[in-house]
Motif scaffolding. Structure first.
Motif, PDB file in Angstrom:
ATOM      1  N   SER A 154      -4.591   1.855 -11.896  1.00  0.00           N
ATOM      2  CA  SER A 154      -4.642   2.969 -10.954  1.00  0.00           C
ATOM      3  C   SER A 154      -3.302   3.690 -10.870  1.00  0.00           C
ATOM      4  O   SER A 154      -3.233   4.927 -10.950  1.00  0.00           O
ATOM      5  CB  SER A 154      -5.057   2.452  -9.578  1.00  0.00           C
ATOM      6  N   SER A 214      -2.194   7.656 -12.230  1.00  0.00           N
ATOM      7  CA  SER A 214      -1.469   8.616 -11.379  1.00  0.00           C
ATOM      8  C   SER A 214      -0.153   9.038 -12.015  1.00  0.00           C
ATOM      9  O   SER A 214       0.210  10.224 -11.991  1.00  0.00           O
ATOM     10  CB  SER A 214      -1.226   8.017  -9.997  1.00  0.00           C
ATOM     11  N   THR A 227      -9.967   5.922  -8.276  1.00  0.00           N
ATOM     12  CA  THR A 227      -8.861   6.691  -8.854  1.00  0.00           C
ATOM     13  C   THR A 227      -9.393   7.733  -9.825  1.00  0.00           C
ATOM     14  O   THR A 227      -8.962   8.890  -9.801  1.00  0.00           O
ATOM     15  CB  THR A 227      -7.869   5.752  -9.577  1.00  0.00           C
ATOM     16  N   LYS A 283     -10.967  10.661  -8.088  1.00  0.00           N
ATOM     17  CA  LYS A 283      -9.955  11.550  -7.508  1.00  0.00           C
ATOM     18  C   LYS A 283      -9.560  12.655  -8.487  1.00  0.00           C
ATOM     19  O   LYS A 283      -9.302  13.782  -8.079  1.00  0.00           O
ATOM     20  CB  LYS A 283      -8.730  10.715  -7.124  1.00  0.00           C
TER      21      LYS A 283
END
Length: 103
Positions: free
Chosen positions: A33, A37, A60, A63
């Motif tokens: 995760s 990002s 994640t 998103k």
């Protein structure tokens, strides 16, 4: 310049280095995760992730589904195809086109 990465278990992703992709051998949910990002924030336009690794971080990945970049694409792992990647492709096409034209 945009970059491409692949995330998953070592056996499934090692060969992608020969294609010039940045390879990340990671299977722990929290680390995957955070890695997604970090890659998204550092000019990675495409992130390939094995289906088993993606199953660990569905929140994640969700998103980033509404973002232009990065495109997160599920790929089968060395142990086989779960069908998750194809389902995600069908959903993306249906969202973009308004109907599932792949069936």
């Amino acid at each position: 310049m945009y970059k491409a990465a692949v995330i998953g278990d070592s056996a499934s992703v090692s060969g992608f280095a020969a294609l010039g992709l940045s390879v990340f051998r990671e299977t722990e949910p929290e680390k995957v995760s955070k890695l997604i990002s970090r890659l998204a924030a550092n000019d990675f336009a495409v992130i390939y992730i094995t289906e088993p690794a993606a199953a660990l971080v569905t929140d994640t990945i969700a998103k980033y589904r509404s973002c232009k970049l990065p495109a997160i694409i599920l790929i089968p792992a060395i142990e086989g195809n779960t069908g998750d990647g194809m389902r995600a492709l069908h959903e993306a096409v249906e969202k973009a086109v308004g109907s599932d034209i792949l069936n």
